[in-house]
Design an enzyme around this catalytic site. Structure first.
Site, PDB file in Angstrom:
ATOM      1  N   ARG A 211       0.856  -1.193   0.000  1.00 42.44           N
ATOM      2  CA  ARG A 211       0.000   0.000   0.000  1.00 42.44           C
ATOM      3  C   ARG A 211       0.880   1.227   0.000  1.00 42.44           C
ATOM      4  NH1 ARG A 211      -5.039   0.659   3.982  1.00 42.44           N
ATOM      5  NH2 ARG A 211      -3.455   1.398   5.404  1.00 42.44           N
TER       6      ARG A 211
ATOM      7  N   THR B 131      -1.441   7.424   0.006  1.00 41.70           N
ATOM      8  CA  THR B 131      -2.765   7.321  -0.635  1.00 41.70           C
ATOM      9  C   THR B 131      -3.548   6.086  -0.206  1.00 41.70           C
ATOM     10  OG1 THR B 131      -1.920   6.028  -2.479  1.00 41.70           O
ATOM     11  CG2 THR B 131      -1.815   8.430  -2.705  1.00 41.70           C
TER      12      THR B 131
ATOM     13  N   ASP C 140      -0.218  -1.930  12.403  1.00 39.03           N
ATOM     14  CA  ASP C 140       0.365  -2.484  11.171  1.00 39.03           C
ATOM     15  C   ASP C 140       0.817  -3.918  11.451  1.00 39.03           C
ATOM     16  OD1 ASP C 140       2.255  -3.249   9.124  1.00 39.03           O
ATOM     17  OD2 ASP C 140       2.216  -1.166   8.481  1.00 39.03           O
TER      18      ASP C 140
ATOM     19  N   ASP D 191       4.430  -5.006  10.420  1.00 34.00           N
ATOM     20  CA  ASP D 191       5.477  -4.413  11.254  1.00 34.00           C
ATOM     21  C   ASP D 191       5.585  -5.121  12.602  1.00 34.00           C
ATOM     22  OD1 ASP D 191       6.397  -2.564   9.463  1.00 34.00           O
ATOM     23  OD2 ASP D 191       5.326  -0.860  10.324  1.00 34.00           O
TER      24      ASP D 191
HETATM   25  C1  PRP Z   1      -1.226  -4.267   4.540  1.00 33.43           C
HETATM   26  C2  PRP Z   1      -1.960  -5.580   4.712  1.00 33.43           C
HETATM   27  C3  PRP Z   1      -2.734  -5.719   3.439  1.00 33.43           C
HETATM   28  C4  PRP Z   1      -3.094  -4.293   3.132  1.00 33.43           C
HETATM   29  C5  PRP Z   1      -4.512  -4.043   3.543  1.00 33.43           C
HETATM   30  O1  PRP Z   1      -0.092  -4.432   3.780  1.00 33.43           O
HETATM   31  O2  PRP Z   1      -1.112  -6.674   4.957  1.00 33.43           O
HETATM   32  O3  PRP Z   1      -1.983  -6.286   2.385  1.00 33.43           O
HETATM   33  O4  PRP Z   1      -2.201  -3.466   3.901  1.00 33.43           O
HETATM   34  O5  PRP Z   1      -4.933  -2.785   3.178  1.00 33.43           O
HETATM   35  P1  PRP Z   1      -5.948  -2.513   1.976  1.00 33.43           P
HETATM   36  O6  PRP Z   1      -7.099  -3.443   2.164  1.00 33.43           O
HETATM   37  O7  PRP Z   1      -6.314  -1.068   2.182  1.00 33.43           O
HETATM   38  O8  PRP Z   1      -5.232  -2.724   0.692  1.00 33.43           O
HETATM   39  P2  PRP Z   1       0.993  -3.310   3.482  1.00 33.43           P
HETATM   40  O9  PRP Z   1       0.941  -2.960   2.040  1.00 33.43           O
HETATM   41  O10 PRP Z   1       0.854  -2.181   4.458  1.00 33.43           O
HETATM   42  O11 PRP Z   1       2.360  -4.036   3.660  1.00 33.43           O
HETATM   43  P3  PRP Z   1       2.941  -5.058   4.741  1.00 33.43           P
HETATM   44  O12 PRP Z   1       2.264  -6.343   4.454  1.00 33.43           O
HETATM   45  O13 PRP Z   1       4.379  -5.059   4.417  1.00 33.43           O
HETATM   46  O14 PRP Z   1       2.629  -4.539   6.116  1.00 33.43           O
HETATM   47  N1  URA Z   2      -2.581  -2.718   7.097  1.00 35.17           N
HETATM   48  C1  URA Z   2      -2.407  -3.056   8.392  1.00 35.17           C
HETATM   49  O1  URA Z   2      -1.449  -3.764   8.730  1.00 35.17           O
HETATM   50  N2  URA Z   2      -3.299  -2.602   9.289  1.00 35.17           N
HETATM   51  C2  URA Z   2      -4.356  -1.831   8.947  1.00 35.17           C
HETATM   52  O2  URA Z   2      -5.141  -1.456   9.826  1.00 35.17           O
HETATM   53  C3  URA Z   2      -4.517  -1.487   7.593  1.00 35.17           C
HETATM   54  C4  URA Z   2      -3.612  -1.954   6.678  1.00 35.17           C
END
Ligand code: PRP
Ligand code: URA
Length: 220
Positions: A113, A117, A211, A214
């Site tokens: 993500r 945005t 997150d 993380d």
């Molecule tokens: C997070 C999560 C999903 C996404 C969800 O990943 O693991 O993939 O956000 O959000 P959305 O429904 O609005 O798309 P992120 O891209 O933050 O990366 P990460 O897995 O490295 O934490």
């Molecule tokens: N990704 C996460 O890890 N947590 C949230 O709440 C949204 C996106």
């Protein structure tokens, strides 16, 4: 089938909120939970989710002879499976599904993500050539806006996977995300452990847990 904001969603399954699940959810949402406990207890919930996913697979009758020489009329699974963890947080669910599905293929899709945005950015996927012949388990613990899930399903459909063969396994979902995914792809199935209230101004799930990637991988 589950009801969300007054509407019935036949393709949505929410795990029964038992006292065990409520306790596990409380531990992983607690900001004071240490990382090793977060990993242990989210793995426990992921196991429940994956088991629920396996219950969606078709079976056919299988008759076996038992060690008493008698006949037992049972079932066997029909079809092969491919899991698709969305990198990175979805990787946390990969070992859990390997523990319960011996011959599974593991594909990957790298989507992040955009932090400003909240829109998904697709980087790359690694999918087996025969993926359209398999049941596909998308693995991602967080469903917020639905952008990452929709981008994943779009890639799978480009490879010929039918919506009916896609099961999205998810730990915490926002109603907005569920609605967005099922509006775009009404024939996939979503299995989640809990549906939260909504999204905050940064498109994070409320109350959520923060997150996930993380916390799980130690980059917070
Ligand atoms: C997070 C999560 C999903 C996404 C969800 O990943 O693991 O993939 O956000 O959000 P959305 O429904 O609005 O798309 P992120 O891209 O933050 O990366 P990460 O897995 O490295 O934490
Ligand atoms: N990704 C996460 O890890 N947590 C949230 O709440 C949204 C996106």
């Amino acid at each position: 089938m589950a009801v969300l904001r007054g509407k019935e969603y036949p393709q949505l399954s929410v795990l029964e909120m038992t006292s065990q699940l409520q306790t596990l959810m409380t531990i992983i949402r607690d900001k004071n939970t240490k990382r090793n406990d977060f990993i242990f207890y989210s793995d426990r919930i992921n196991r429940l989710l994956v088991e629920a996913g396996l219950n969606c697979l078709p079976t056919r009758e299988k008759v076996v002879e038992t060690r008493t020489g008698e006949t037992y009329v049972g079932t066997e699974f029909v079809g092969k499976i491919c899991a698709v963890p969305i990198i990175r947080a979805g990787l946390s669910m990969q070992n859990v599904i390997r523990e319960v599905a011996k011959k599974i293929r593991i594909a990957h899709i790298l989507i992040q993500r955009d932090e400003e945005t909240a829109k998904p950015i697709f980087f790359k996927d690694w999918l087996p050539d025969d993926i359209e012949n398999r049941f596909v388990f998308i693995l991602d613990p967080m469903l917020a806006t639905g952008g990452s899930a929709n981008e994943t399903i779009r890639s799978l459909k480009l490879k010929g996977v039918a919506e009916e063969k896609i099961i999205f396994i998810n730990l915490v979902a926002a109603p907005e995300g569920i609605e967005a995914v099922l509006a775009a792809y009404p024939n996939i199935r979503i299995i989640t452990a809990e549906v939260d209230e909504g999204l905050d101004t940064n498109a994070y799930i409320v109350p959520g847990l923060g997150d996930f990637g993380d916390i799980y991988f130690g980059t917070d």
